[in-house]
Write a protein that holds these residues in place. Sequence first.
Motif, short mmCIF file in Angstrom:
data_model
loop_
_atom_site.label_atom_id
_atom_site.label_comp_id
_atom_site.label_asym_id
_atom_site.label_seq_id
_atom_site.Cartn_x
_atom_site.Cartn_y
_atom_site.Cartn_z
N LYS A 276 6.22 15.62 7.97
CA LYS A 276 6.88 16.61 7.22
C LYS A 276 6.85 16.74 5.80
O LYS A 276 5.73 17.84 5.14
N ALA A 277 6.43 15.06 5.36
CA ALA A 277 6.24 15.02 3.50
C ALA A 277 4.66 15.43 3.76
O ALA A 277 4.55 15.94 2.48
N LYS A 278 4.16 14.68 4.83
CA LYS A 278 2.55 14.91 4.71
C LYS A 278 2.00 16.29 4.38
O LYS A 278 1.43 16.99 3.36
N ALA B 232 8.33 8.41 11.48
CA ALA B 232 8.09 9.14 11.85
C ALA B 232 7.85 10.90 11.89
O ALA B 232 6.44 11.30 10.94
N SER B 233 8.90 11.46 12.34
CA SER B 233 8.60 12.72 12.13
C SER B 233 8.69 13.25 10.37
O SER B 233 8.04 13.83 10.07
N ASP C 82 0.97 6.87 -3.57
CA ASP C 82 -0.50 7.54 -3.34
C ASP C 82 -0.67 8.24 -2.19
O ASP C 82 -1.40 9.08 -1.76
N ASP C 83 -0.18 7.84 -1.24
CA ASP C 83 0.52 8.41 0.40
C ASP C 83 2.02 8.36 0.93
O ASP C 83 2.96 7.58 -0.22
N PHE C 84 2.41 8.49 1.57
CA PHE C 84 3.85 8.92 2.91
C PHE C 84 3.77 7.87 3.52
O PHE C 84 2.97 7.94 4.72
N GLU C 85 4.27 6.89 3.42
CA GLU C 85 4.45 5.24 4.27
C GLU C 85 5.92 5.25 5.06
O GLU C 85 6.71 5.22 4.78
N VAL C 86 5.55 4.82 6.28
CA VAL C 86 6.67 4.22 7.57
C VAL C 86 6.34 2.47 6.29
O VAL C 86 5.44 2.05 6.63
N TRP C 87 7.85 2.29 6.26
CA TRP C 87 7.85 1.48 5.58
C TRP C 87 8.92 0.35 7.04
O TRP C 87 9.42 1.02 7.32
N GLY D 259 5.70 8.76 -0.73
CA GLY D 259 6.59 8.09 -0.96
C GLY D 259 6.86 7.46 0.19
O GLY D 259 5.82 6.62 0.71
N GLY D 260 7.68 6.78 0.54
CA GLY D 260 7.85 5.88 1.72
C GLY D 260 9.87 6.36 2.97
O GLY D 260 10.58 6.91 1.83
N VAL D 261 9.98 5.96 3.93
CA VAL D 261 10.82 5.77 5.10
C VAL D 261 10.40 4.76 5.31
O VAL D 261 10.24 4.17 5.37
N LYS D 262 12.19 4.38 5.35
CA LYS D 262 12.52 3.51 6.37
C LYS D 262 13.73 2.99 7.24
O LYS D 262 15.08 3.89 6.44
#
Length: 89
Positions: free
Chosen positions: A23-25, A18-19, A83-88, A31-34
Amino acid sequence: MHYNITINGRVQGVFYRASTQKKAKELGITGGVKNQPDGSVYVEAEGSEDQLNALVEWCKSGPSTAKVDKVAVEKANETKGFDDFEVWR
C-alpha cells in the motif's frame, strides 16, 4: 512529513507488514514497517500529508485477515530521507 504509526489488534501473522509495504509503495510513501514484541505493528512513513493520511486510513482496516483495534499516529517534524519502503525484521 514523517509519521510514526502504531497499529494494535490481530496484526501479526496476517500479512500486515507485506500488505502495508504494498500500500505504501502504491501511495508513493517511503519508510518501513516492523512487528513489535508487544504484538503491535510499527510504521515509520514519509510523504505528503495527503499520502500519509491515506496510509493511516488504510491502516485502520489493513489486510482482510487483520483485526485492527487501534491506530495511533505521531507526527514528527524531521524526516529521515528513506529511499524505499521496507519490511524491517
